[in-house]
Design a protein around this motif. Structure first.
Motif, PDB file in Angstrom:
ATOM      1  N   GLN A  69       0.824  -1.202   0.000  1.00  0.00           N
ATOM      2  CA  GLN A  69       0.000   0.000   0.000  1.00  0.00           C
ATOM      3  C   GLN A  69       0.864   1.259   0.000  1.00  0.00           C
ATOM      4  N   ASN A  70       1.939   1.266   0.781  1.00  0.00           N
ATOM      5  CA  ASN A  70       2.838   2.427   0.820  1.00  0.00           C
ATOM      6  C   ASN A  70       3.501   2.636  -0.532  1.00  0.00           C
ATOM      7  N   ARG A  71       3.901   1.555  -1.187  1.00  0.00           N
ATOM      8  CA  ARG A  71       4.538   1.651  -2.500  1.00  0.00           C
ATOM      9  C   ARG A  71       3.570   2.247  -3.513  1.00  0.00           C
ATOM     10  N   ALA A  72       2.310   1.825  -3.462  1.00  0.00           N
ATOM     11  CA  ALA A  72       1.297   2.359  -4.377  1.00  0.00           C
ATOM     12  C   ALA A  72       1.062   3.839  -4.107  1.00  0.00           C
ATOM     13  N   ALA A  73       1.047   4.239  -2.843  1.00  0.00           N
ATOM     14  CA  ALA A  73       0.832   5.643  -2.495  1.00  0.00           C
ATOM     15  C   ALA A  73       2.013   6.502  -2.932  1.00  0.00           C
ATOM     16  N   ASN A  74       3.214   5.985  -2.806  1.00  0.00           N
ATOM     17  CA  ASN A  74       4.402   6.748  -3.181  1.00  0.00           C
ATOM     18  C   ASN A  74       4.588   6.840  -4.688  1.00  0.00           C
ATOM     19  N   SER A  75       4.056   5.896  -5.432  1.00  0.00           N
ATOM     20  CA  SER A  75       4.249   5.900  -6.878  1.00  0.00           C
ATOM     21  C   SER A  75       3.239   6.797  -7.581  1.00  0.00           C
ATOM     22  N   GLY A  76       2.322   7.411  -6.856  1.00  0.00           N
ATOM     23  CA  GLY A  76       1.344   8.303  -7.449  1.00  0.00           C
ATOM     24  C   GLY A  76       0.098   7.597  -7.939  1.00  0.00           C
TER      25      GLY A  76
END
Length: 71
Positions: free
Chosen positions: A16-23
């Motif tokens: 979830q954090n990776r998805a949020a950081n990737s825009g």
């Protein structure tokens, strides 16, 4: 038979954090996606004018029989 979750809590949070950081944006449904897209898209002025004229020519919606009766 119970369905097993393939992710541990830590892996799920990392995903979830990776998805949020990737825009990436996640939407509840298609309508939310379309609203977001409409807010980001500029309509050319000529098309906006033609659309406004077309909408103005549409007849007013008819009032339902039960609203006429109650008003």
């Amino acid at each position: 038979m119970k369905q097993q979750n393939k992710f541990t809590t830590g892996q799920e949070q990392t995903s979830q954090n990776r998805a949020a950081n990737s825009g990436e944006l996640n939407f509840e449904n298609a309508e939310d996606l379309l609203r977001h897209d409409a807010a980001q898209t500029l309509v050319p002025p000529d098309i906006a004018r033609r659309l406004s004229e077309s909408i103005a020519q549409e007849p007013a919606p008819r009032q339902s029989w039960w609203r006429k009766l109650l008003s």
